[in-house]
Write a protein that holds these residues in place. Structure first.
Motif, mmCIF file in Angstrom:
data_model
loop_
_atom_site.group_PDB
_atom_site.id
_atom_site.type_symbol
_atom_site.label_atom_id
_atom_site.label_comp_id
_atom_site.label_asym_id
_atom_site.label_seq_id
_atom_site.Cartn_x
_atom_site.Cartn_y
_atom_site.Cartn_z
ATOM 1 N N CYS A 1 40.776 -65.726 -9.374
ATOM 2 C CA CYS A 1 41.446 -66.452 -8.297
ATOM 3 C C CYS A 1 41.984 -67.734 -8.926
ATOM 4 C CB CYS A 1 40.468 -66.779 -7.171
ATOM 5 S SG CYS A 1 39.713 -65.336 -6.407
ATOM 6 N N ASN B 1 46.038 -65.153 -6.074
ATOM 7 C CA ASN B 1 45.335 -63.928 -6.469
ATOM 8 C C ASN B 1 43.992 -63.780 -5.752
ATOM 9 O OD1 ASN B 1 45.408 -61.500 -7.956
ATOM 10 N ND2 ASN B 1 44.025 -62.333 -9.503
ATOM 11 N N SER C 1 38.485 -60.220 -10.921
ATOM 12 C CA SER C 1 39.818 -60.787 -11.114
ATOM 13 C C SER C 1 39.741 -62.295 -10.924
ATOM 14 C CB SER C 1 40.829 -60.177 -10.134
ATOM 15 O OG SER C 1 40.448 -60.456 -8.794
#
Length: 453
Positions: A65, A183, A63
């Motif tokens: 950041c 995130n 994912s």
């Protein structure tokens, strides 16, 4: 805290992990062959026991950041692991041919991306492939970056058996609101568990990365984060300023400048974190780094052996640093080279038997003199010059520019020595910029660097 100085020097400034800095590399004389010759030259001039540094870029993350400024590839497809490792090992073979002998590795670092995206088994394959053709130095420092959410006991134990004794965990902030907007989510419990396993396994230096100036960050939230960090007592802490560069990293457009702390709050975040770390027994090293007195980085600083390269501050010095993998930067001291930034292009070129360099810089004698002075300032807080520097007019032009900083109490300049003051330690990047001849010769018309504050 002098708010007037903070405002005055809060300008875009390079981080000086190299000189010249990447935007000012001169492509005029750079070719893959010219780069190859600088590597051969440096090897010929170096003692075998000096060794080389090796950086391996592992770009994959599951994912994004959003704060991150690194070159990453977001995917959940772990089938990318093996082809990428095979390419890195193929690139290593190309460098082994240039080196012409079995190298001694003084320093090896796995960065990313997320190195622990890769399985422990595949990381073992990678490191064994590297070490099959090299000898670790007796004082070698092997380190890797890990995400607290996916760094397993198997990762830690496998890499430890391969010689890794240093671990760096990206934390940034424990505040749930901050973690959500950037995130980057991991709990205190996950970090504590990973730290405990690493220590029990035998790791002797654990680093935590923290960032101040993140979106939605508050003073109370940062204080809670630093309090937890102090409780867990890592050996090193990198306490960085958030670099807001959405024109380079579009992921940062998830939020706007309105979500970021203003300049006054950002300075307060830094000063508060710094004070808490120093009160807890951490010593300030160079710029942005804090260590316990038992850590190798502190000992190197005390002995005047601190070094800085594209991996940041290190207690291991070597003239030659080879960067393997997509976007990695290599440094032969006589020049720099950066690999292709796109994974597919990198794989294609390596698999054709080509060094995958895409740009670089061959240093002039002036570059090398200025680089050494900038390194001295960044690592030791002072620099000196003698008759061998007299022909370097750029140095003395820089020292003239330094007069304004001396008036502000950031430096003290003598006949042959420049000393950074206690106040000046906060402004190392600004101090070094006065000596950056290439930047002053070609002032940027757009913002190239993050703000100093």
């Amino acid at each position: 805290m002098n708010t007037n100085l903070t405002a005055k020097y809060n300008v875009p400034v390079p981080r000086y992990t190299s000189y010249p800095t990447v935007p000012y590399w001169d492509a005029t004389y750079f070719t893959a062959e010219a780069w190859r010759k600088t590597v051969i030259q440096t090897v010929a001039q170096s003692d075998d026991q000096e060794g080389i540094s090796l950086y391996i870029h592992l770009p994959f993350c599951e994912s994004l950041c959003t704060y991150c400024g690194c070159n990453t590839r977001i995917t959940k497809n772990h089938k990318v692991e093996l082809p990428y490792i095979e390419a890195v090992l193929a690139e290593w073979q190309l460098y082994l041919q240039i080196l012409g002998k079995k190298p001694v590795i003084k320093e090896l670092h796995l960065g990313g991306g997320t190195p622990t995206f890769f399985s422990a088994e595949n990381l073992q394959l990678l490191i064994q492939g590297i070490l099959a053709h090299a000898t670790p130095h007796e004082d070698a420092a092997f380190s890797f970056e890990g995400h607290p959410g996916n760094t397993t006991r198997e990762h830690l134990e496998t890499l430890y058996q391969l010689g890794f004794k240093r671990l760096s965990l990206g934390i940034q902030d424990f505040d749930p609101r901050v973690q959500l907007i950037i995130n980057r989510i991991q709990t205190v419990e996950e970090v504590e568990n990973t730290t405990s396993i690493a220590r029990a396994t035998g790791y002797n230096s654990i680093n935590y990365d923290l960032i101040y100036g993140l979106p939605l960050q508050t003073l109370a939230g940062l204080e809670e984060t630093v309090a937890e960090v102090v409780r867990l007592k890592p050996d090193r802490i990198a306490f960085y300023s958030y670099a807001h560069v959405p024109w380079v990293k579009p992921g940062q457009r998830r939020y706007t400048e309105k979500d970021l702390p203003d300049a006054a709050l950002k300075q307060q975040l830094y000063e508060t974190g710094r004070s808490m770390l120093k009160a807890a027994g951490y010593e300030e090293i160079g710029m942005d780094h804090f260590t316990l007195k038992t850590d190798g980085l502190y000992l190197a600083a005390q002995e005047g052996k601190l070094h800085r390269n594209f991996m940041g501050y290190t207690d291991q010095y070597s003239k030659l640093m080879i960067g393997l993998g997509v976007s990695s930067i290599s440094d032969s001291w006589a020049g720099f080279a950066q690999n292709e930034k796109k994974v597919e292009t990198y794989l294609e070129r390596v698999n054709r038997g080509e060094l995958p360099v895409v740009k670089g810089h061959i240093s002039t004698s002036e570059d090398l003199i200025l680089r050494q002075h900038i390194l001295n300032i960044m690592c030791n807080g002072y620099t000196t010059w003698d008759r061998t520097d007299t022909f370097c007019t750029a140095l003395f032009e820089g020292l003239k520019r330094m007069a304004a900083l001396e008036e502000d109490g950031l430096v003290e300049i003598g006949a042959s020595r420049l000393q950074v003051t206690e106040t000046g330690k906060r402004y190392l990047r600004n101090i070094c910029m006065t000596l950056d001849a290439r930047l002053w010769e070609n002032q940027p018309t757009t913002q190239l660097f993050s703000m100093a504050g």
